[in-house]
Write a protein that holds these residues in place. Structure first.
Motif, PDB file in Angstrom:
ATOM      1  N   GLU A 271      58.155  43.525  36.576  1.00  0.00           N
ATOM      2  CA  GLU A 271      57.704  43.435  37.969  1.00  0.00           C
ATOM      3  C   GLU A 271      57.030  42.085  38.148  1.00  0.00           C
ATOM      4  O   GLU A 271      56.734  41.410  37.149  1.00  0.00           O
ATOM      5  CB  GLU A 271      56.727  44.560  38.299  1.00  0.00           C
ATOM      6  N   ARG A 272      56.800  41.676  39.403  1.00  0.00           N
ATOM      7  CA  ARG A 272      56.152  40.394  39.648  1.00  0.00           C
ATOM      8  C   ARG A 272      54.668  40.490  39.294  1.00  0.00           C
ATOM      9  O   ARG A 272      53.921  41.240  39.912  1.00  0.00           O
ATOM     10  CB  ARG A 272      56.305  40.005  41.114  1.00  0.00           C
ATOM     11  N   ASP A 273      54.302  39.799  38.240  1.00  0.00           N
ATOM     12  CA  ASP A 273      52.901  39.783  37.794  1.00  0.00           C
ATOM     13  C   ASP A 273      52.634  38.356  37.353  1.00  0.00           C
ATOM     14  O   ASP A 273      53.042  37.943  36.263  1.00  0.00           O
ATOM     15  CB  ASP A 273      52.723  40.774  36.640  1.00  0.00           C
ATOM     16  N   LEU A 274      51.961  37.602  38.187  1.00  0.00           N
ATOM     17  CA  LEU A 274      51.829  36.160  37.937  1.00  0.00           C
ATOM     18  C   LEU A 274      51.153  35.876  36.597  1.00  0.00           C
ATOM     19  O   LEU A 274      51.527  34.940  35.888  1.00  0.00           O
ATOM     20  CB  LEU A 274      51.049  35.489  39.074  1.00  0.00           C
ATOM     21  N   ALA A 275      50.182  36.731  36.227  1.00  0.00           N
ATOM     22  CA  ALA A 275      49.460  36.477  34.975  1.00  0.00           C
ATOM     23  C   ALA A 275      50.414  36.552  33.787  1.00  0.00           C
ATOM     24  O   ALA A 275      50.299  35.780  32.828  1.00  0.00           O
ATOM     25  CB  ALA A 275      48.331  37.490  34.812  1.00  0.00           C
ATOM     26  N   VAL A 276      51.371  37.492  33.814  1.00  0.00           N
ATOM     27  CA  VAL A 276      52.290  37.665  32.686  1.00  0.00           C
ATOM     28  C   VAL A 276      53.525  36.789  32.862  1.00  0.00           C
ATOM     29  O   VAL A 276      54.011  36.172  31.907  1.00  0.00           O
ATOM     30  CB  VAL A 276      52.708  39.150  32.553  1.00  0.00           C
ATOM     31  N   CYS A 277      54.030  36.716  34.094  1.00  0.00           N
ATOM     32  CA  CYS A 277      55.274  35.975  34.344  1.00  0.00           C
ATOM     33  C   CYS A 277      55.051  34.458  34.339  1.00  0.00           C
ATOM     34  O   CYS A 277      56.012  33.702  34.133  1.00  0.00           O
ATOM     35  CB  CYS A 277      55.878  36.381  35.687  1.00  0.00           C
TER      36      CYS A 277
END
Ligand code: SF4
Length: 296
Positions: A271-277
């Motif tokens: 899913e869109r997760d800026l911290a991980v992506c």
């Protein structure tokens, strides 16, 4: 509608993902880390590989545990599992064995079937190559599935296979067009000599390999535009493999381990997760992010 194609930059980004991947971490979590120590020669590699890939259902910790239990049950020598002289002891020790819905009586049958096959042939590569030469990779897998099911009467003509046994070995040529993930994984282990695979079969070109399409690989392949198919079918296997072959014609499935463990490890949250992506090498190619910059 989104263009469902890989971006032109994907090969470069996949290479960056591959180059920075923590292989050792994921190797320790992968079933191959249980198989490799058992694979002391061709016969042991095939037997360990067939049993391990058959058990490759569920999470990797449970799969590694099941392979380890099976190996201990054979005193660390998996060739015993296909030795006709050890058949009685095999059946006794496998009684009560269970991994998910796979039972000891089914594994006992697999030992009998393989024992009869090895009485007539030196290697499962012979069966696979016969199918490959006749009709391509799917036919090679079909030939293997037929051997393991005991379609030629192996495993005891008079004895019916245990309940659910035949279903353990789906073929991509069956009406359901199964992705045959576990058999495809077994063939990857046997053919590729690149890390972390075993490279025991020498006559199958690595360029012929197909990707073992588990749910993690399918999710990321779909989101990188390598297939537009939302369901895991043999058609999706062919599409993803062909897309990877355009990137690396000699060794298209070398990305499989990395794509699979990006999902297993939680490196990809799906899913869109800026911290991980944010640090993900293939973020510019991911359908969840294409054209969206870094906005969460
Ligand atoms: S950008 Fe995020 S969701 Fe897309 S593949 Fe990378 S980690 Fe997964």
């Amino acid at each position: 509608m989104r263009a469902h194609r890989p971006s032109r930059e994907l090969p470069r980004h996949l290479d960056r993902l591959y180059a920075g991947f923590p292989f050792q971490r994921s190797y320790a979590d992968d079933p191959i880390s249980e198989v490799r120590p058992l694979a002391v020669d061709l016969r042991h590699a095939e037997v360990a590989g067939v049993f391990a890939s058959t058990l490759a259902i569920g999470n990797t910790t449970a799969i590694r545990g099941a392979i380890g239990r099976l190996a201990r049950l054979a005193d660390g020598d998996v060739a015993k599992l296909v030795d006709p002289d050890w058949a009685g002891e095999r059946a006794r020790r496998l009684r009560g064995f269970r991994h998910r819905w796979i039972r000891g009586d089914q594994l006992d049958r697999l030992g009998s079937v393989l024992g009869e096959y090895y009485a007539r042939h030196p290697s499962l590569e012979t069966a696979f190559l016969g199918g490959l030469d006749a009709g391509g990779f799917a036919s090679g897998l079909d030939a293997l599935a037929r051997v393991l099911r005991g379609d030629d009467g192996a495993g005891g003509r008079a004895r019916r296979p245990p309940r659910g046994y035949v279903a353990l070995f789906p073929s991509p040529l069956d009406p359901g067009r199964s992705p045959a993930k576990r058999l495809t994984l077994f063939v990857r282990w046997m053919v590729r000599s690149g890390y972390p695979d075993l490279g025991r079969w020498r006559r199958v070109p690595t360029g012929e390999l197909r990707v073992p399409l588990d749910q993690h690989v399918h999710w990321i392949a779909y989101h990188l535009g390598l297939t537009a198919r939302r369901s895991r079918s043999w058609g999706a296997v062919e599409e993803v493999s062909e897309a990877l072959r355009r990137i690396d014609p000699i060794d298209p499935v070398r990305y499989d381990f990395v794509l699979c463990h990006t999902g297993i490890s939680g490196d990809c949250p799906k899913e869109r997760d800026l911290a991980v992506c944010g640090p993900c090498s293939v973020r510019p190619d991911c359908l969840l992010w294409r054209g969206k910059g870094t906005a969460a």
